[in-house]
Write a protein that holds these residues in place. Structure first.
Motif, PDB file in Angstrom:
ATOM      1  N   GLY A  32      72.834  71.503  81.289  1.00 55.30           N
ATOM      2  CA  GLY A  32      72.391  70.596  80.242  1.00 55.30           C
ATOM      3  C   GLY A  32      71.269  69.663  80.639  1.00 55.30           C
ATOM      4  N   PHE A  33      70.783  69.738  81.894  1.00 50.04           N
ATOM      5  CA  PHE A  33      69.672  68.880  82.337  1.00 50.04           C
ATOM      6  C   PHE A  33      68.442  69.139  81.470  1.00 50.04           C
ATOM      7  N   SER A  34      67.755  68.077  81.071  1.00 51.53           N
ATOM      8  CA  SER A  34      66.557  68.220  80.249  1.00 51.53           C
ATOM      9  C   SER A  34      65.316  67.796  81.029  1.00 51.53           C
ATOM     10  N   SER A  35      64.210  68.465  80.722  1.00 51.12           N
ATOM     11  CA  SER A  35      62.956  68.204  81.412  1.00 51.12           C
ATOM     12  C   SER A  35      61.819  68.308  80.405  1.00 51.12           C
ATOM     13  N   THR A  36      60.760  67.534  80.629  1.00 50.32           N
ATOM     14  CA  THR A  36      59.602  67.557  79.741  1.00 50.32           C
ATOM     15  C   THR A  36      58.386  68.054  80.511  1.00 50.32           C
ATOM     16  N   GLY A  37      57.642  68.952  79.894  1.00 47.59           N
ATOM     17  CA  GLY A  37      56.442  69.481  80.533  1.00 47.59           C
ATOM     18  C   GLY A  37      55.923  70.678  79.758  1.00 47.59           C
ATOM     19  N   ALA A  38      54.738  71.142  80.167  1.00 46.28           N
ATOM     20  CA  ALA A  38      54.171  72.310  79.502  1.00 46.28           C
ATOM     21  C   ALA A  38      55.017  73.549  79.752  1.00 46.28           C
ATOM     22  N   GLU A  39      55.666  73.613  80.919  1.00 50.62           N
ATOM     23  CA  GLU A  39      56.526  74.733  81.272  1.00 50.62           C
ATOM     24  C   GLU A  39      57.814  74.196  81.896  1.00 50.62           C
ATOM     25  N   PRO A  40      58.874  75.015  81.938  1.00 47.90           N
ATOM     26  CA  PRO A  40      60.105  74.539  82.580  1.00 47.90           C
ATOM     27  C   PRO A  40      59.895  74.401  84.078  1.00 47.90           C
ATOM     28  N   PRO A  41      60.725  73.584  84.751  1.00 45.96           N
ATOM     29  CA  PRO A  41      60.606  73.460  86.211  1.00 45.96           C
ATOM     30  C   PRO A  41      60.972  74.772  86.896  1.00 45.96           C
ATOM     31  N   GLU A  42      60.539  74.934  88.133  1.00 52.17           N
ATOM     32  CA  GLU A  42      60.841  76.158  88.883  1.00 52.17           C
ATOM     33  C   GLU A  42      62.343  76.333  89.089  1.00 52.17           C
ATOM     34  N   SER A  43      63.031  75.226  89.259  1.00 54.79           N
ATOM     35  CA  SER A  43      64.485  75.256  89.386  1.00 54.79           C
ATOM     36  C   SER A  43      65.038  73.953  88.840  1.00 54.79           C
ATOM     37  N   CYS A  44      66.318  73.980  88.495  1.00 50.17           N
ATOM     38  CA  CYS A  44      66.949  72.785  87.939  1.00 50.17           C
ATOM     39  C   CYS A  44      67.284  71.815  89.069  1.00 50.17           C
ATOM     40  N   PRO A  45      66.782  70.568  89.016  1.00 49.56           N
ATOM     41  CA  PRO A  45      67.097  69.610  90.080  1.00 49.56           C
ATOM     42  C   PRO A  45      68.553  69.164  90.078  1.00 49.56           C
ATOM     43  N   GLN A  46      69.281  69.472  88.991  1.00 47.74           N
ATOM     44  CA  GLN A  46      70.674  69.029  88.920  1.00 47.74           C
ATOM     45  C   GLN A  46      71.653  70.093  89.418  1.00 47.74           C
ATOM     46  N   CYS A  47      71.434  71.368  89.005  1.00 46.34           N
ATOM     47  CA  CYS A  47      72.396  72.411  89.395  1.00 46.34           C
ATOM     48  C   CYS A  47      71.770  73.496  90.260  1.00 46.34           C
ATOM     49  N   GLY A  48      70.437  73.507  90.374  1.00 49.83           N
ATOM     50  CA  GLY A  48      69.791  74.449  91.272  1.00 49.83           C
ATOM     51  C   GLY A  48      69.469  75.806  90.683  1.00 49.83           C
ATOM     52  N   THR A  49      69.860  76.056  89.448  1.00 49.21           N
ATOM     53  CA  THR A  49      69.568  77.366  88.871  1.00 49.21           C
ATOM     54  C   THR A  49      68.067  77.539  88.647  1.00 49.21           C
ATOM     55  N   ASP A  50      67.604  78.803  88.527  1.00 52.77           N
ATOM     56  CA  ASP A  50      66.162  79.040  88.416  1.00 52.77           C
ATOM     57  C   ASP A  50      65.669  78.797  86.995  1.00 52.77           C
ATOM     58  N   ARG A  51      64.359  78.871  86.820  1.00 51.75           N
ATOM     59  CA  ARG A  51      63.727  78.504  85.563  1.00 51.75           C
ATOM     60  C   ARG A  51      64.083  79.445  84.409  1.00 51.75           C
TER      61      ARG A  51
END
Length: 444
Positions: free
Chosen positions: A15-34
């Protein structure tokens, strides 16, 4: 160069949310990939389904048809993609291979934007925070949760029930273990003379096993047949070389390092290299109980399949609707569809379903629906019986409420249609119609 506008991305795992043109390479909260990030749409709901049997998949289908934008996660404890559990006995019999068991191709879940998570066991529901915790620590948030986590086989506390070589049939893994044992001629005892027990017996008999069926009640299929019809069925099964013991109680499963036999109370010791227990199921209620949901034999739900928590629905073998637990494929599918619609805010009502059954694998034409034993003084029962076939029709206040068709089930569709529609045959009954004439009426 024009810069891409920022978007909001949400991790489907935690459920971690992020803002940007593209998703992050990995989730900083659970570590899963983009790959597990999706673009968040304003107001999009987060749906979470625990259990990937027919009820869970039907719920997912209904949600996606009603809400194309919502985030949808489907959790399964099993390593295989969702499959037709009802066809496991056909798989055992060699009538189809494992590739034909799938409910949908794996690509279908991707195309429908349904995140299918296999090997994912939920261990806790937090209704206040609206999140589900898995056994490996992963956390899945939800706006709406649907519990379709089914039931587990019931194993009576027989002495020796924990011996190697004693098992149940509920999963594809169970079926493969049975096939491994039955790859050579063996003695198998199936404890339980219900639908699953008989279909399992027929399937492994086709594989060359020497099979005995043990039923503690006076006749086979006691939930689907009366005693007269069951006697005809038993003759047909015994003609296939399957031994049948009715009114036979299991005293103990015997053996030291491995099961070697089944001792019947006051009866023989049946040799067994494998014992398969089909003694019913019990709903998987641990999650619901710990979450504080109202439960009885199953999770209590209303006609929209909503539980005592307005954000949690339940369907299939885990739920109890109007005092009834079905444990059957078609009601589970219907309940799942209703739960999915209601979860998405669409009208959906499960009005109940007369329990019906067909017998697979054995090659015996059988259909049973609703009630088959008179229970009120005004009930009318019509019976047409021969040495190899049986047909009965039960009427209450002129309405067809149940039927048994054995040996010739060609009238199954019109019988089910009449029962589902609560069709009134009072006029025909008043004229003294016979069972044979009623069969002709249904054919018309």
């Amino acid at each position: 160069m024009n810069q891409l506008p920022d978007k909001k991305w949400v991790c489907n795992v935690c459920g971690f949310s992020s803002t940007g043109a593209e998703p992050p390479e990995s989730c900083p909260q659970c570590g899963t990939d983009r790959d597990h990030f999706e673009e968040a749409h304003p107001g999009a709901k987060r749906y979470l389904i625990i259990g990937a049997g027919v009820a869970g998949v039907s719920a997912a289908e209904a949600i996606r048809q009603s809400d194309p934008e919502g985030s949808l996660v489907l959790l399964s404890e099993e390593p295989e993609p969702p499959y037709f559990r009802m066809n496991l006995t056909r798989y055992l019999a060699g009538e189809l291979d494992s590739s034909k068991l799938d409910l949908h191709p794996r690509t279908w879940f991707l195309d429908q934007r349904i995140e299918l998570r296999l090997n994912s066991k939920a261990v806790e529901i937090d209704p206040r925070e609206r999140r589900v915790v898995l056994s490996d620590g992963r956390v899945f948030p939800y706006d709406t949760l649907i519990l379709t986590n089914g039931a587990s086989p019931f194993v009576p506390p027989f002495p020796g029930a924990d011996l190697p070589g004693v098992q149940t049939l509920r999963t594809l893994r169970d079926a493969n273990q049975i096939l491994e044992v039955c790859s050579k001629p063996v003695d198998v005892v199936c404890i339980g003379g219900g639908l699953l027990g008989l279909e399992t017996a027929g399937a492994i008999s086709k594989r060359g096993a020497r099979v005995s069926v043990v039923e503690s009640l006076p006749w086979l299929l006691p939930r689907q047949l009366d005693q007269a019809a069951s006697a005809i069925l038993q003759q047909k099964i015994e003609a296939m070389g399957i031994k049948v013991y009715t009114a036979a109680k299991t005293q103990a499963l015997v053996g030291s390092d491995h099961v070697t036999g089944v001792q019947l109370e006051g009866g023989p010791l049946l040799p067994a290299d494998l014992v398969i227990i089909s003694a019913g199921v019990s709903a998987n209620l641990d999650l619901a109980r710990k979450a504080g949901l109202s439960v009885n034999r199953g999770i209590l739900v209303d006609d929209s399949m909503r539980s005592s928590d307005p954000h949690i629905f339940a369907a299939g073998d885990v739920c109890e609707h109007q005092g009834r637990m079905y444990g059957l494929w078609l009601p589970a599918k219907a309940q799942g569809g209703v739960a999915g619609l209601a979860a998405a805010g669409m009208p959906g009502v499960f009005a109940g379903d007369p329990p019906s059954a067909r017998l697979k694998v054995l090659g015996i034409d059988l259909f049973s629906i609703g009630q088959f034993t008179p229970s009120e003084s005004a009930d009318v029962l019509l019976v047409d019986k021969t040495e190899s076939a049986y047909a009965s029709f039960l009427f209450r206040s002129g309405v067809l409420v149940g039927s048994i068709l054995l040996g010739d089930a060609s009238l199954a569709a019109p019988v089910k249609s009449a029962a589902d529609a609560h069709q009134d045959f009072s006029a025909e009954l008043a004229r003294g119609i016979s069972a044979a004439a009623f069969k002709e009426l249904l054919k018309a």
